[in-house]
Design an enzyme around this catalytic site. Structure first.
Site, PDB file in Angstrom:
ATOM      1  N   LYS A 170      -8.269  16.929  -2.368  1.00  0.00           N
ATOM      2  CA  LYS A 170      -7.553  18.175  -2.649  1.00  0.00           C
ATOM      3  C   LYS A 170      -8.339  18.967  -3.686  1.00  0.00           C
ATOM      4  O   LYS A 170      -8.874  18.391  -4.646  1.00  0.00           O
ATOM      5  CB  LYS A 170      -6.157  17.836  -3.173  1.00  0.00           C
ATOM      6  N   SER A 250       2.253  20.608  -2.079  1.00  0.00           N
ATOM      7  CA  SER A 250       1.088  21.478  -2.143  1.00  0.00           C
ATOM      8  C   SER A 250      -0.182  20.843  -1.592  1.00  0.00           C
ATOM      9  O   SER A 250      -1.190  21.520  -1.433  1.00  0.00           O
ATOM     10  CB  SER A 250       0.846  21.883  -3.602  1.00  0.00           C
ATOM     11  N   SER A 274       4.769  17.004  -3.634  1.00  0.00           N
ATOM     12  CA  SER A 274       3.544  17.595  -3.101  1.00  0.00           C
ATOM     13  C   SER A 274       2.648  16.643  -2.321  1.00  0.00           C
ATOM     14  O   SER A 274       1.689  17.069  -1.699  1.00  0.00           O
ATOM     15  CB  SER A 274       2.738  18.238  -4.229  1.00  0.00           C
TER      16      SER A 274
END
Length: 558
Positions: A170, A250, A274
């Site tokens: 990420k 996210s 997330s």
């Protein structure tokens, strides 16, 4: 017309083997296209936040991302790619390692295979998930060196299972050689050294393949904006239904990339939901660990109270392996725990007996969700003891203030320690807000209500400590009322439905694919346990996964 031209270029790349079909030294691999038709098609979507304002990034040129490795990737022919599918696609790490040990597969081939898939789907505007936003230009060469060391017998005799496995990260996780942007244009020049967990991955032999998109600032920028959107990467899309289903956030890119088989696994981060949300939305396995199990040093923060990285994988076996590869005590993280956690690495090989499981089922979910109810009843039929219960109502006010005040302190601390202030011009939330206002159409098309809320919050330090203590007590009471009374090993939830309670309680949670709704949208069963019970959660998740192997590959990405 531009969309058709771009598609033809991609098809030419993958039908000509090692030939560089474009004579120019900088081949045209991708062209931006007019996404207004797609935007209009979503204008009436039933979910308001899926009524997109844009699909593709206004600032990212995919040619710059994909050109450096173009010649390497184009060496793989379509026939070789197809021949490698049975050895790699949907296989777990132990299976892939066995193929390498048996000389049926090489490390370089493994890396090329995943790169081939990324180029095949991400350069085609009709299939792109807007997921991969950076690639490690050295990854093929690193894999090639591993093959050579294997050939001459120089590989370490004892190797972690993650050794040689391509991993995506990420893009809020510091990684040397690639920018760490958190999806924000303000951090597009943020060049940093490796975060603690990336150092651990590399020490254990993992190959960092690249970076993936995310909800900008880990979905703590705008209010009710699309999950999976960032100004840097554009709108991440769900492979199970592009522009139909949400990606979850996210860690959107981590979930979509794993679902599409772009890497062996990916690392996400969670503050509240997330990892669990995008794992569930993309039918992959995601673990949100106990706070302190994994280091947060070198990760763009929201909250030092609640943030944690975690593994996202296609199966529970790989999840334990990736989690194990990131473990380690970090003196720079005040929450880091200096203890051994046996059983995590081997959890996927040691499924828990159903007869040994004591699980809590939430009564309201049994009444309202048929997939959950049928799954719980199936577990009961296999011998698990199921206790249905109604959690107590608990006070959760102040959650937003906890995030606000933490971020107001933690982001400047991150920027001061890691960023080059000659390249990154912001040093605070106030700076970021001002920066975004300079070009709001490009930098904040959905606004920045949450950032503005950070600046407006008047909670004192004393008030923050009171909120933290009260929320932790509330979160633990929500689960412990049943867990303590009935000696439960875990509470069963759906997706990220109870992620907020688990977050403030600092309890670990494991999401495992549970099936698909009639619409085709994925749904997951989530195991929530007491602190540092990750190994047991993984053993239970593995037993469930083996008995009920429901995960299906997304159509069009086989």
């Amino acid at each position: 017309m531009k969309k058709i031209l771009a598609l033809l270029v991609v098809l030419m790349v993958f039908s000509c083997g090692g030939k560089n079909v474009v004579k120019n030294e900088e081949p045209l691999l991708w062209q931006p296209y007019n996404d207004s038709v797609e935007i209009a098609a979503n204008a009436e979507h039933e979910k308001a936040r899926m009524r997109y304002k844009l699909i593709q990034s206004k600032v990212l040129d995919k040619n710059e991302v994909f050109r450096p490795l173009y010649n390497e990737v184009s060496k793989m022919s379509p026939d070789e790619y197809e021949a490698l599918k049975p050895l790699i696609l949907e296989q777990n790490i132990f299976s892939i390692r066995k193929s390498i040990e048996d000389n049926r597969l090489g490390y370089e081939q493994l890396v090329r295979f995943y790169l081939y898939r990324i180029y095949k789907y991400e350069l085609d505007n009709s299939t792109t998930l807007n997921t991969v936003i950076a690639l490690n230009e050295d990854v093929v060469e690193l894999a090639r060196k591993l093959d050579e060391e294997k050939r001459v017998g120089r590989l370490p005799e004892i190797r972690h299972p993650i050794f040689g496995m391509p991993i995506l990260l990420k893009d809020n996780i510091n990684t040397k050689g690639m920018k760490t942007t958190a999806g924000s244009i303000a951090l597009m020049d943020n060049e940093v050294d490796d975060s603690f967990i990336v150092k651990r991955l590399k020490e254990n032999g993992a190959l960092i393949l690249g970076k993936v998109n995310l909800s900008e600032w880990a979905y703590y920028l705008c209010s009710e904006c699309p999950v999976g959107y960032s100004a840097v990467g554009g709108q991440t899309l769900n492979p199970y239904g592009r522009k139909v289903f949400e990606t979850g956030g996210s860690s959107s890119g981590s979930g979509t990339a794993v679902a599409a088989n772009y890497a062996v696994a990916a690392v996400g981060t969670e503050t509240s939901g997330s990892i669990l949300s995008p794992s569930s939305q993309n039918s992959v396995v995601g673990l949100k660990p106990t706070i302190g199990l994994l280091s947060r040093s070198g990760i763009v923060p929201i909250s030092s109270t609640l943030d944690t990285p975690g593994p996202m994988t296609k199966n529970v076996v790989d999840n334990g392996i990736l989690l194990s590869a990131m473990l380690g005590y970090d003196t720079f993280d005040a929450k880091s725990v200096d203890e051994d956690f046996p059983g995590i690495l081997s959890a996927g090989l040691s499924p828990e007996s159903f007869s040994e499981m004591r699980l809590g089922a939430i009564s309201s979910l049994m009444e309202t969700d048929s997939i959950y109810k049928n799954t719980v009843e199936a577990l009961r039929a296999e011998g698990a003891e199921i206790i249905e219960f109604t959690p107590p109502e608990v006070e959760m006010s102040g959650f937003l203030s906890l995030l606000n005040i933490d971020m107001r302190k933690d982001l400047p601390a991150y920027l001061k320690r890691y960023s080059d202030q000659e390249k990154v011009k912001i040093i605070s939330i106030a700076d970021a807000v001002a920066f975004n206002k300079e070009d709001s159409l490009v930098r904040i098309p959905y606004g920045q209500a949450l950032f503005e809320g950070v600046l407006e919050d008047t909670t004192t330090d004393e008030g923050l400590e009171e909120i933290k203590a009260r929320l932790e007590n509330s979160g633990r009471a929500f689960f412990d009322s049943a867990m303590n009374e009935h000696k439960l090993h875990a509470v069963l939830s759906i997706n990220n439905y109870h992620a907020g309670y688990a977050a403030v309680a600092k309890y670990p949670a494991l999401a495992v694919p549970m099936g698909y709704k009639p619409s085709g949208e994925p749904i997951s069963l989530t195991f929530i346990g007491k602190p540092f019970t990750e190994a047991q959660l993984l053993r239970m998740g593995r037993a469930y996964e083996m008995k009920f192997p429901v995960r299906q590959m997304p159509k069009g990405y086989e």
